[in-house]
Enzyme design. Structure first.
Site, short mmCIF file in Angstrom:
data_model
loop_
_atom_site.label_atom_id
_atom_site.label_comp_id
_atom_site.label_asym_id
_atom_site.label_seq_id
_atom_site.Cartn_x
_atom_site.Cartn_y
_atom_site.Cartn_z
N GLU A 1 -47.43 30.78 -13.78
CA GLU A 1 -47.23 31.25 -12.45
C GLU A 1 -47.77 32.74 -12.14
O GLU A 1 -46.93 33.50 -13.01
CB GLU A 1 -45.91 30.99 -11.87
CG GLU A 1 -45.60 29.37 -11.46
CD GLU A 1 -44.20 29.27 -10.65
OE1 GLU A 1 -43.55 30.18 -10.62
OE2 GLU A 1 -44.06 28.10 -10.22
N THR B 1 -45.63 15.75 -10.89
CA THR B 1 -44.82 14.80 -10.58
C THR B 1 -45.46 13.50 -10.34
O THR B 1 -44.95 12.30 -11.04
CB THR B 1 -44.00 15.32 -9.27
OG1 THR B 1 -43.38 16.62 -9.59
CG2 THR B 1 -42.78 14.23 -8.93
N SER C 1 -43.00 19.94 -4.01
CA SER C 1 -42.88 20.77 -5.47
C SER C 1 -41.64 20.84 -6.31
O SER C 1 -40.38 20.73 -5.85
CB SER C 1 -43.01 22.38 -5.16
OG SER C 1 -42.93 23.03 -6.22
N SER C 2 -41.77 20.35 -7.53
CA SER C 2 -40.54 20.46 -8.41
C SER C 2 -40.03 21.75 -8.87
O SER C 2 -40.91 22.54 -9.17
CB SER C 2 -40.85 19.62 -9.81
OG SER C 2 -41.28 18.29 -9.63
N GLY D 1 -46.12 24.98 -14.60
CA GLY D 1 -47.51 25.64 -15.32
C GLY D 1 -47.31 27.26 -14.96
O GLY D 1 -46.21 27.73 -14.38
N SER E 1 -48.18 24.18 -9.53
CA SER E 1 -47.39 23.25 -8.29
C SER E 1 -48.44 22.93 -7.30
O SER E 1 -49.21 23.59 -6.84
CB SER E 1 -46.35 24.37 -7.48
OG SER E 1 -45.86 23.72 -6.51
N GLY E 2 -48.18 21.63 -7.21
CA GLY E 2 -49.12 20.94 -6.33
C GLY E 2 -50.56 20.48 -7.00
O GLY E 2 -51.31 19.78 -6.42
N ASN F 1 -47.18 23.40 -2.13
CA ASN F 1 -46.78 21.77 -2.47
C ASN F 1 -45.93 21.38 -1.48
O ASN F 1 -44.91 22.01 -1.37
CB ASN F 1 -46.88 21.59 -3.81
CG ASN F 1 -46.64 19.98 -4.38
OD1 ASN F 1 -46.86 19.30 -3.36
ND2 ASN F 1 -46.01 20.22 -5.34
#
Length: 1051
Positions: A426, A147, A195-196, A424, A142-143, A192
């Site tokens: 985590e 996206t 973040s998605s 990804g 994330s980040g 992020n």
């Protein structure tokens, strides 16, 4: 005049036309476009553009140092072979303009520096030219910029692809679907600001012209727990804040909402309602416009906003205990708003929030809830309403993206490009059920990634005739099986514990895990660990050794999150909703369906298997995104964080697989063009075949045999140091060439100046002569003009003295023009338009010209290449459009043997013209046996270790049968005069198109190859062919030979 160059953020060196004017990309004769090799001269400063060229490729420190050097120079993209590694710069580098898009269009992958647009263009061109579905897999923390990368890819295709004939509506919807999905599926997290919180796979459908005509989106594992709870410093989904900040006063009044987010329980838990980097008001305008573009009506927008508002009101429902400790709703005002927004009965909703309906022995009982249970029911309803609305929203977008044109091309004439934006690996301080699912997803994708990487490498080596060296790598199938195996996997055990009667808790689930998988080498708990390891493992935790390292999971909440229960009376209430969207989200069929719904983990596993199947059917491309620091600061490179991501993205494993053989490979033409100046025999031009020129060049450079291999179309160099030495020699050579070119340019420049002065002197003398004879020449000129004008007027009349001069002038002009514009090759169809009087002569000349070019081309073809073309033509005649795996055989050359060592001569005069390993299936029992098939001048010979097992004379070969699927099975039909002779032969060859083509030519049976659609009958048995997900050959219960083959959609 000096040649000035400049380094731009993409890593390209461009030629500066003038120091005070904008720089311009140098192309062709105007300059040079710096390729990947060109940047090697500055490798000490900016690193290498492809990690494959790292000398110490096994060193993680060297890998990270190369990333650091490039990041320091604002070079955020680097390759690992065809894989793109992207580091988030946290600032705009001005490298995504229309000019950059044009720079990367139609250019070879390695001809320009690494860039996301290079991947986008390569994928698009493969989709257009090969007509094969493609997929771009984007992954990272994330980040890390996943996206943003997806949006840049869509932007590239929207800008560069041809527009559909009926306008750009689909293109606009594809772009506008992003802000809507981000509003409802993205949130601010600690890592992020956008973040998605779900995985997304988008298919973009292109027609045969390359224009986008449709799309489809799949979503995975929305983090719906965020609706009711956020960690400190995090926010709920964007849409709540956007509505409160940007909604009109009238809209908020109708929805019963206030502007202040602090008024809502579901928005204050993270204590981060306002974020300086997010403009909710502006974002709301973008979302509102996007909803209109993707075909939302005003009524649908109103219904959707009512649901969003209802979630906020639901969070503000409070309970108090009565005398019997039963929960009662105390916030009547919120209940009224909920009743109106969700269009349900108020009394029914009140009862559903404070009671649970239980069916026992056919009777319905209402059991009152205590405060804790009522709060759980309220939050469960909020999560269910939001997550189902999100699913409905994705479906609505898909209906908008689907092609609505009745005249649109069918699926057979379209190709699909998939974009996968997935979470990804985590690893947090506290890892729960969500991290378990996400990391399982990454295990599956890593398994697919390594398999496809190895497969593509092996296919390239095979196509080039280079021996494939087996690669040792960690196969994480053992971890995938630990998670997903039926009955014994973690998901199966979790489901069993959720569904079994009795008191099941998270700890009983952990105990069941310990009993079932305690001997697995990648599983550990406090109970199973040694004394030293127990200190780092809690009693309610288990540890998995993933491909990227150890992750410790807390089982707390596993059962609740997997069950995701919504009480029956809450479902009944929502099914009675008059809100059109809610009525679609909660179907009444759920109430009558007595089958227990699948658990969250099982649903995720099935959707993940479906995703893997989708990706396997496409040609993959990869983008690996890396976050340089947690503070989102530009220019800051956190080595510890990056090392963690390099490990969890499996980049070192990928590099090791890519470097297992040769570090560098290039087409002969490109290699010769670049380095030909280093050898006197190849400079300045090489007249022969590029392959021969490269052979001469590497001999002159002193390459050792172990340093390189010559393939069919490429040179393979094993060590980066060999390439570096060549590049350094080229840099020295360039300096001397630059001096010579400069001297030649000066000579040319001054000679041109001299010639201009000379011409000026001659023209002056000519003017003097003309002045003396002005009168006479004027009269002649006027007479000639009069003749031409009369001839033009009578140009369509029969030839006569008045138009003869004009017609002769036209004919002469045409023939002179034709001499200058003759076609250059047989594929050039241009031809000047002749005057009417010369049409017949023009056609005869054109026919003679074409025959002459064809004669020249045929003379230049070698006998070996002519035989290759003839065999390919026969293969096309037999298999094109009839057999699924024919397109894969087209780029691969047919060769005379597929055996490393030909068997010894079996008898005098036996001279194999072709040899290939095959698998023979017995006629009774269909047992597979390894054999070799030889084609001699008179017969097909089947051999086992130099011993002839069967000989089939061409005269007795009545035909050949093969299926239309992608399997490699075929049957040789043999004429038998009595039962003692052997009958039909069932064989399997990995090179089935090549084998059957050569057999058909040798036996003169080109017209006797039968391609069956589903069943292959024979004299001694029957073969059933069926499409499936993977190749499987086995004996069926009915006694037939069953062949399951994947459908490649290539016909």
């Amino acid at each position: 005049m000096a040649l000035q160059v400049e380094l731009v953020p993409t890593g390209e060196i461009i030629r500066v036309v003038h120091p005070h004017r904008p720089c311009k990309l140098a192309l062709g004769s105007d300059g040079v476009r710096v390729t990947m090799e060109s940047a090697l001269t500055a490798r000490d400063r900016v690193g290498v553009q492809d990690f494959v060229l790292l000398e110490n490729f096994t060193s993680e420190a060297a890998f990270i140092e190369n990333l650091r050097r490039r990041f320091r120079e604002n070079l955020i993209y680097t390759y690992i072979g065809p894989v793109l590694v992207s580091v988030n710069p946290y600032r705009d580098l001005q490298i995504y303009s229309r000019q950059h898009m044009e720079r990367y269009r139609g250019v070879s992958f390695y001809e320009v520096p690494p860039h996301l647009f290079a991947v986008a263009d390569t994928v698009y061109r493969a989709l257009r030219t090969e007509r094969r579905d493609q997929a771009v897999m984007i992954s990272g923390e994330s980040g890390a910029g996943k996206t943003e990368a997806t949006k840049r890819l869509l932007q590239f295709y929207a800008e560069t692809c041809p527009a559909p004939e009926r306008g750009g509506a689909v293109r606009d919807r594809l772009l506008q679907s992003n802000p809507v999905l981000e509003a409802f599926g993205n949130a601010k997290t600690l890592r992020n600001d956008n973040s998605s919180r779900f995985g997304k796979y988008m298919d973009v459908q292109f027609d045969f012209k390359g224009a986008p005509v449709g799309g489809h989106i799949l979503s995975y594992l929305l983090e719906k727990s965020r609706v009711v709870h956020q960690n400190h410093g995090e926010r709920n989904f964007h849409v709540f804040y956007q509505l409160l900040e940007g909604g009109e006063e009238e809209t908020l009044r109708r929805l019963g909402l206030e502007r202040n987010p602090q008024s809502y329980l579901y928005l204050v838990k993270g204590q981060c309602a306002k974020v300086s980097s997010i403009n909710d008001k502006s974002d709301w305008k973008v979302v509102r416009k996007a909803l209109t573009v993707i075909d939302f009506t005003e009524d649908e927008v109103e219904d959707l906003l009512s649901i969003v508002a209802s979630v906020l009101h639901l969070g503000n429902i409070h309970f108090a205990a009565d005398e019997e400790s039963n929960a009662q709703v105390t916030t009547e005002n919120q209940l009224k708003y909920l009743t109106r927004l969700l269009s349900v009965e108020g009394s029914t909703l009140r009862e559903a929030l404070t009671h649970r309906k239980i069916i026992a022995k056919g009777e319905e009982l209402l059991s009152p809830l205590n405060l804790e249970q009522a709060a759980y029911a309220r939050d469960a309803l909020a999560k269910a309403v939001y997550s189902r609305t999100f699913t409905w929203l994705v479906g609505k977008i898909n209906r908008s993206l689907a092609s609505k044109d009745a005249e649109s091309p069918s699926w057979r004439s379209t190709t699909v490009l998939g974009l996968l934006d997935i979470y990804g690996f985590e690893v947090f301080q506290h890892n729960s059920f969500e991290q378990f699912c996400i990391n399982y997803c990454n295990e599956k994708l890593q398994q697919l990634f390594i398999e496809l990487t190895l497969k593509s490498e092996q296919e390239e080596y095979e196509a080039e005739g280079i021996a494939w060296e087996p690669v040792q790598y960690f196969n994480n199938k053992i971890i995938c099986d630990l998670v997903e195996e039926k009955f014994k996997g973690i998901i199966s055990i979790l489901d069993e514990e959720c569904l079994r009667p009795g008191e099941a808790t998270d700890l009983t689930f952990l105990e069941k895990l310990e009993d079932t998988v305690k001997h697995h080498p990648h599983f550990l708990t406090h109970k199973l660990a040694d004394q030293r390891t127990r200190k780092s493992l809690g009693r309610g935790e288990f540890r998995l050794l993933h491909y990227a390292g150890e992750v410790t999971y807390s089982v707390t909440g596993f059962l609740d999150k997997n069950n995701d229960l919504l009480f029956r009376n809450l479902k009944e209430t929502m099914c009675s909703s008059k809100n059109p969207i809610m009525s679609q989200c909660f179907d009444r069929s759920e109430l009558s369906d007595k089958k227990r719904p699948e658990t969250v983990a099982t649903q995720f596993k099935m959707s993940l298997l479906q995703l893997v199947e989708i990706l396997q059917s496409k040609e993959p491309a990869y983008v690996r995104c890396i976050k340089p620091n947690d503070a989102k600061q530009p220019g800051r490179f956190d080595e510890v964080l990056i090392r963690h991501q390099v490990k969890y993205l499996g980049l070192m494993e990928n590099l090791r697989v890519r470097r297992a053989g040769f570090a560098y490979r290039r087409k002969y033409e490109a290699f010769l063009q670049r380095y030909k100046s280093l050898c006197p025999e190849t400079w300045p031009t090489w007249a022969g075949r590029p392959q021969d020129g490269v052979a001469v060049l590497v001999r002159h450079l002193g390459y050792k045999p172990e340093e390189y291999k010559m393939g069919r179309t490429k040179i393979f160099i094993r060590f980066p140091k060999t390439l570096f030495a060549t590049e350094d020699a080229l840099e020295v050579r360039r300096q001397s060439l630059a001096t010579k070119i400069q001297a030649a340019w000066r000579g040319f420049h001054w000679r041109q100046k001299f010639l201009r002065v000379k011409r000026s002197a001659i023209c002056g003398l000519h003017d003097i002569v003309v002045a003396w004879n002005a009168g006479t020449r004027g009269l002649v000129g006027a007479a000639e003009q009069g003749v031409l004008i009369r001839g033009f007027i009578l140009r369509h009349a029969p030839r006569c003295p008045e138009n003869a001069f004009f017609l002769d002038h036209v004919r002469t002009s045409f023939l002179l023009n034709l001499r200058r514009q003759l076609p250059r090759n047989v594929l050039d169809t241009s031809w000047p338009t002749p005057p009417p009087a010369l049409r017949e002569a023009s056609e005869l000349l054109r026919e003679l010209c074409i025959k002459n070019m064809v004669w020249k081309y045929c003379r230049s073809i070698s006998p070996e290449w002519k035989q290759q073309l003839q065999q390919k033509a026969v293969a096309s005649e037999i298999f094109k459009g009839k057999k699924d795996n024919y397109p894969q055989s087209v780029p691969r050359l047919f060769i005379s043997t597929r055996l490393e060592l030909l068997p010894k001569p079996l008898q005098p005069g036996l001279c194999p013209q072709y040899a290939v390993p095959v698998v023979k299936y017995d006629r009774k029992g269909y047992k597979p046996r390894s054999r070799q098939l030889l084609l001699t001048p008179n017969a097909v010979v089947i051999v086992e270790d130099a011993k002839v097992k069967q000989r089939i004379d061409y005269a007795n070969l009545t035909g050949i049968s093969v299926s239309s699927l992608s399997d490699s099975l075929f049957v040789l039909h043999v004429q038998r005069e009595d039962n003692k002779q052997k009958g039909d032969v069932v064989l399997q060859s990995d090179h089935v198109i090549e084998t059957l083509t050569k057999t058909a030519i040798s036996a003169d049976r080109v017209n006797n190859v039968n391609i069956n659609q589903g069943r292959g009958p024979g004299r001694d048995g029957t073969i059933d062919f069926t499409p499936g997900s993977e190749l499987l050959i086995t004996k069926a219960k009915n006694g037939h030979l069953a062949v399951v083959a994947p459908r490649l959609n290539s016909r």
